[in-house]
Motif scaffolding. Structure first.
Motif, PDB file in Angstrom:
ATOM      1  N   ALA A 157      76.764  24.159  40.719  1.00  0.00           N
ATOM      2  CA  ALA A 157      76.056  22.905  40.515  1.00  0.00           C
ATOM      3  C   ALA A 157      74.693  23.119  39.868  1.00  0.00           C
ATOM      4  O   ALA A 157      74.038  22.192  39.471  1.00  0.00           O
ATOM      5  CB  ALA A 157      75.898  22.170  41.837  1.00  0.00           C
ATOM      6  N   VAL A 158      74.223  24.354  39.805  1.00  0.00           N
ATOM      7  CA  VAL A 158      72.901  24.605  39.248  1.00  0.00           C
ATOM      8  C   VAL A 158      72.982  25.694  38.201  1.00  0.00           C
ATOM      9  O   VAL A 158      73.553  26.744  38.420  1.00  0.00           O
ATOM     10  CB  VAL A 158      71.934  25.042  40.364  1.00  0.00           C
ATOM     11  CG1 VAL A 158      70.609  25.455  39.767  1.00  0.00           C
ATOM     12  CG2 VAL A 158      71.727  23.921  41.329  1.00  0.00           C
ATOM     13  N   VAL A 159      72.427  25.436  37.068  1.00  0.00           N
ATOM     14  CA  VAL A 159      72.443  26.428  36.002  1.00  0.00           C
ATOM     15  C   VAL A 159      71.264  27.365  36.149  1.00  0.00           C
ATOM     16  O   VAL A 159      71.364  28.563  35.997  1.00  0.00           O
ATOM     17  CB  VAL A 159      72.410  25.735  34.626  1.00  0.00           C
ATOM     18  CG1 VAL A 159      72.332  26.754  33.511  1.00  0.00           C
ATOM     19  CG2 VAL A 159      73.632  24.862  34.449  1.00  0.00           C
ATOM     20  N   LEU A 180      67.500  10.061  50.298  1.00  0.00           N
ATOM     21  CA  LEU A 180      66.726  10.384  51.511  1.00  0.00           C
ATOM     22  C   LEU A 180      66.592   9.158  52.410  1.00  0.00           C
ATOM     23  O   LEU A 180      66.652   9.273  53.640  1.00  0.00           O
ATOM     24  CB  LEU A 180      65.346  10.929  51.131  1.00  0.00           C
ATOM     25  CG  LEU A 180      65.339  12.293  50.428  1.00  0.00           C
ATOM     26  CD1 LEU A 180      63.910  12.791  50.239  1.00  0.00           C
ATOM     27  CD2 LEU A 180      66.148  13.327  51.200  1.00  0.00           C
ATOM     28  N   THR A 213      75.543  29.109  42.351  1.00  0.00           N
ATOM     29  CA  THR A 213      76.147  27.792  42.549  1.00  0.00           C
ATOM     30  C   THR A 213      76.618  27.252  41.206  1.00  0.00           C
ATOM     31  O   THR A 213      75.970  27.452  40.190  1.00  0.00           O
ATOM     32  CB  THR A 213      75.143  26.785  43.152  1.00  0.00           C
ATOM     33  OG1 THR A 213      74.202  26.461  42.162  1.00  0.00           O
ATOM     34  CG2 THR A 213      74.441  27.343  44.364  1.00  0.00           C
ATOM     35  N   TRP A 253      67.426  10.577  44.364  1.00  0.00           N
ATOM     36  CA  TRP A 253      67.122  11.428  45.520  1.00  0.00           C
ATOM     37  C   TRP A 253      66.226  10.706  46.517  1.00  0.00           C
ATOM     38  O   TRP A 253      66.359  10.918  47.730  1.00  0.00           O
ATOM     39  CB  TRP A 253      66.507  12.743  45.051  1.00  0.00           C
ATOM     40  CG  TRP A 253      67.580  13.655  44.525  1.00  0.00           C
ATOM     41  CD1 TRP A 253      68.008  13.756  43.244  1.00  0.00           C
ATOM     42  CD2 TRP A 253      68.403  14.524  45.306  1.00  0.00           C
ATOM     43  NE1 TRP A 253      69.057  14.651  43.173  1.00  0.00           N
ATOM     44  CE2 TRP A 253      69.312  15.147  44.411  1.00  0.00           C
ATOM     45  CE3 TRP A 253      68.459  14.860  46.645  1.00  0.00           C
ATOM     46  CZ2 TRP A 253      70.267  16.062  44.839  1.00  0.00           C
ATOM     47  CZ3 TRP A 253      69.399  15.773  47.079  1.00  0.00           C
ATOM     48  CH2 TRP A 253      70.287  16.367  46.183  1.00  0.00           C
ATOM     49  N   VAL A 254      65.344   9.871  46.037  1.00  0.00           N
ATOM     50  CA  VAL A 254      64.533   9.054  46.941  1.00  0.00           C
ATOM     51  C   VAL A 254      65.460   8.097  47.704  1.00  0.00           C
ATOM     52  O   VAL A 254      65.347   7.924  48.924  1.00  0.00           O
ATOM     53  CB  VAL A 254      63.459   8.271  46.155  1.00  0.00           C
ATOM     54  CG1 VAL A 254      62.694   7.324  47.065  1.00  0.00           C
ATOM     55  CG2 VAL A 254      62.498   9.241  45.468  1.00  0.00           C
ATOM     56  N   SER A 297      67.192  27.990  38.177  1.00  0.00           N
ATOM     57  CA  SER A 297      66.316  27.557  39.246  1.00  0.00           C
ATOM     58  C   SER A 297      65.247  26.637  38.688  1.00  0.00           C
ATOM     59  O   SER A 297      64.938  26.653  37.506  1.00  0.00           O
ATOM     60  CB  SER A 297      65.690  28.771  39.918  1.00  0.00           C
ATOM     61  OG  SER A 297      64.966  29.506  38.967  1.00  0.00           O
ATOM     62  N   GLY A 298      64.696  25.800  39.564  1.00  0.00           N
ATOM     63  CA  GLY A 298      63.668  24.869  39.130  1.00  0.00           C
ATOM     64  C   GLY A 298      63.052  24.208  40.337  1.00  0.00           C
ATOM     65  O   GLY A 298      63.302  24.599  41.477  1.00  0.00           O
ATOM     66  N   LYS A 299      62.252  23.182  40.069  1.00  0.00           N
ATOM     67  CA  LYS A 299      61.574  22.506  41.170  1.00  0.00           C
ATOM     68  C   LYS A 299      62.245  21.196  41.539  1.00  0.00           C
ATOM     69  O   LYS A 299      61.999  20.658  42.611  1.00  0.00           O
ATOM     70  CB  LYS A 299      60.115  22.253  40.785  1.00  0.00           C
ATOM     71  CG  LYS A 299      59.261  23.504  40.831  1.00  0.00           C
ATOM     72  CD  LYS A 299      57.791  23.160  40.713  1.00  0.00           C
ATOM     73  CE  LYS A 299      56.945  24.408  40.914  1.00  0.00           C
ATOM     74  NZ  LYS A 299      55.509  24.134  40.836  1.00  0.00           N
ATOM     75  N   TYR A 300      63.072  20.671  40.658  1.00  0.00           N
ATOM     76  CA  TYR A 300      63.641  19.349  40.890  1.00  0.00           C
ATOM     77  C   TYR A 300      65.159  19.416  41.023  1.00  0.00           C
ATOM     78  O   TYR A 300      65.818  20.212  40.341  1.00  0.00           O
ATOM     79  CB  TYR A 300      63.245  18.400  39.771  1.00  0.00           C
ATOM     80  CG  TYR A 300      61.759  18.199  39.706  1.00  0.00           C
ATOM     81  CD1 TYR A 300      61.114  17.384  40.630  1.00  0.00           C
ATOM     82  CD2 TYR A 300      60.993  18.863  38.755  1.00  0.00           C
ATOM     83  CE1 TYR A 300      59.738  17.223  40.601  1.00  0.00           C
ATOM     84  CE2 TYR A 300      59.613  18.707  38.720  1.00  0.00           C
ATOM     85  CZ  TYR A 300      58.991  17.887  39.650  1.00  0.00           C
ATOM     86  OH  TYR A 300      57.635  17.739  39.636  1.00  0.00           O
ATOM     87  N   PRO A 301      65.713  18.553  41.882  1.00  0.00           N
ATOM     88  CA  PRO A 301      67.167  18.582  42.095  1.00  0.00           C
ATOM     89  C   PRO A 301      67.915  17.999  40.895  1.00  0.00           C
ATOM     90  O   PRO A 301      67.318  17.284  40.074  1.00  0.00           O
ATOM     91  CB  PRO A 301      67.337  17.704  43.338  1.00  0.00           C
ATOM     92  CG  PRO A 301      66.174  16.778  43.310  1.00  0.00           C
ATOM     93  CD  PRO A 301      65.045  17.548  42.702  1.00  0.00           C
ATOM     94  N   PRO A 302      69.217  18.291  40.786  1.00  0.00           N
ATOM     95  CA  PRO A 302      70.000  17.759  39.667  1.00  0.00           C
ATOM     96  C   PRO A 302      70.026  16.236  39.691  1.00  0.00           C
ATOM     97  O   PRO A 302      70.065  15.622  40.756  1.00  0.00           O
ATOM     98  CB  PRO A 302      71.402  18.325  39.907  1.00  0.00           C
ATOM     99  CG  PRO A 302      71.219  19.453  40.852  1.00  0.00           C
ATOM    100  CD  PRO A 302      70.018  19.124  41.677  1.00  0.00           C
ATOM    101  N   LEU A 333      65.572  11.712  39.608  1.00  0.00           N
ATOM    102  CA  LEU A 333      64.794  11.869  40.846  1.00  0.00           C
ATOM    103  C   LEU A 333      64.846  10.607  41.711  1.00  0.00           C
ATOM    104  O   LEU A 333      64.786  10.691  42.944  1.00  0.00           O
ATOM    105  CB  LEU A 333      63.342  12.215  40.503  1.00  0.00           C
ATOM    106  CG  LEU A 333      62.557  12.984  41.581  1.00  0.00           C
ATOM    107  CD1 LEU A 333      63.276  14.255  42.000  1.00  0.00           C
ATOM    108  CD2 LEU A 333      61.164  13.298  41.097  1.00  0.00           C
ATOM    109  N   SER A 353      75.289  13.606  42.872  1.00  0.00           N
ATOM    110  CA  SER A 353      74.375  13.755  44.016  1.00  0.00           C
ATOM    111  C   SER A 353      74.623  12.661  45.054  1.00  0.00           C
ATOM    112  O   SER A 353      74.638  12.924  46.262  1.00  0.00           O
ATOM    113  CB  SER A 353      72.920  13.712  43.541  1.00  0.00           C
ATOM    114  OG  SER A 353      72.659  14.799  42.677  1.00  0.00           O
TER     115      SER A 353
END
Lengths: 193, 91
Positions: free
Chosen positions: A5-7, A24, A3, A20-21, A9-14, A17, A173
């Motif tokens: 949009a992503v350099v 949702l 992708t 993102w709350v 992998s990780g646990k948190y979205p671009p 945070l 986002s």
């Protein structure tokens, strides 16, 4: 497939945070709206099918193309700033804003047409849902454009770099969320019968 | 930064083209005026595929692990399930 949009992998979205709350929460509100539309339609199938035919599907197609394309431009803006290309980032963001403006103009013309025919929220149940649902989304498009414009101004001032571009990802986002909602709204309101 | 490409075209560009194509097919189904559960669920399926692609490739969630990998997918399941149920109950 990698992708843009992503350099890594990780646990948190671009992005931040917190956005993102917020995203949702917004998605939850739209899901409730979509469910209400679908289950209200169950008791008014004839009415919904009849008045759905009065909607301008050509305008909806243009608007869907505009929002998908704007999201693509935003992806390119994020990719540009990750390559330290601030000018490219600004150009892609401006292109995305143009697509957003096209959406607003086309949707405003639809509203003007309906108002000219004397259609309001109280005309019938279908129009109540159609006008409130699409206008709720319309307001989110305006909000998204304000955010993208602010990000573009900051990018032009050189506030972002390959190392620090959380603001660009945060705005991106939110804009993708606006597009995501329309991807469901378009077939539900304009096509499914 | 090296970009992954397919046939010399960025992955995100392929995703954009696929989303535009599915949108055009949806519009054509609407123009023909086909109704009923099968047509409606087909169109809804296209929308859910587009939504998943947007989450995976545009939002960049595909390469995440853990909780944040799934919110968009789960969200798509929610309205997708509600709408499908409502249309199937009508018949």
């Amino acid at each position: 497939m990698q992708t843009d949009a992503v350099v890594e992998s990780g646990k948190y979205p671009p992005g931040d945070l917190a956005i993102w709350v917020f995203i949702l929460a917004e998605l939850g509100a739209f899901a409730a709206f979509f469910g209400s539309y679908a289950f209200t339609r169950m008791k008014n199938v004839e009415l919904f099918n009849h008045y759905q035919m009065t909607l301008d599907k050509d305008a909806a197609l243009i608007n869907t193309f505009a929002l998908i394309t704007s999201s693509y431009f935003v992806v390119r803006a994020v990719a540009a700033i990750r390559d330290s290309d601030s000018r490219g980032c600004v150009r892609w963001l401006v292109a995305a804003l143009v697509m957003g403006a096209i959406f607003l103009v086309v949707k405003s013309q639809e509203y003007a047409h309906h108002i000219g025919e004397g259609i309001t929220l109280s005309t019938n149940t279908f129009y109540m849902f159609y006008l409130s649902l699409t206008f709720f989304h319309f307001m989110h498009v305006i909000m998204g454009m304000v955010i993208l414009a602010a990000v573009a101004v900051k990018a032009k001032r050189g506030c972002y770099s390959a190392e620090q571009h959380t603001g660009v990802e945060t705005g991106a986002s939110y804009w993708h969320m606006v597009d995501l909602v329309w991807l469901i709204l378009f077939p539900l309101v304009y096509v499914m019968r | 930064m090296k970009k992954r490409t397919v046939l010399g075209i960025r992955a995100c560009t392929w995703v954009w083209l696929l989303m535009m194509s599915l949108t055009l097919i949806t519009y054509l189904i609407g123009q023909v005026g086909v109704g009923g559960v099968s047509a409606s669920l087909t169109v809804l399926g296209f929308a859910l595929i587009k939504g998943q692609m947007l989450g995976d490739y545009f939002m960049g969630l595909k390469r995440l692990s853990g909780f944040w990998r799934w919110p968009v997918s789960l969200w798509l399941f929610l309205p997708g399930g509600l709408i499908s149920a409502a249309f199937m109950l009508v018949g």
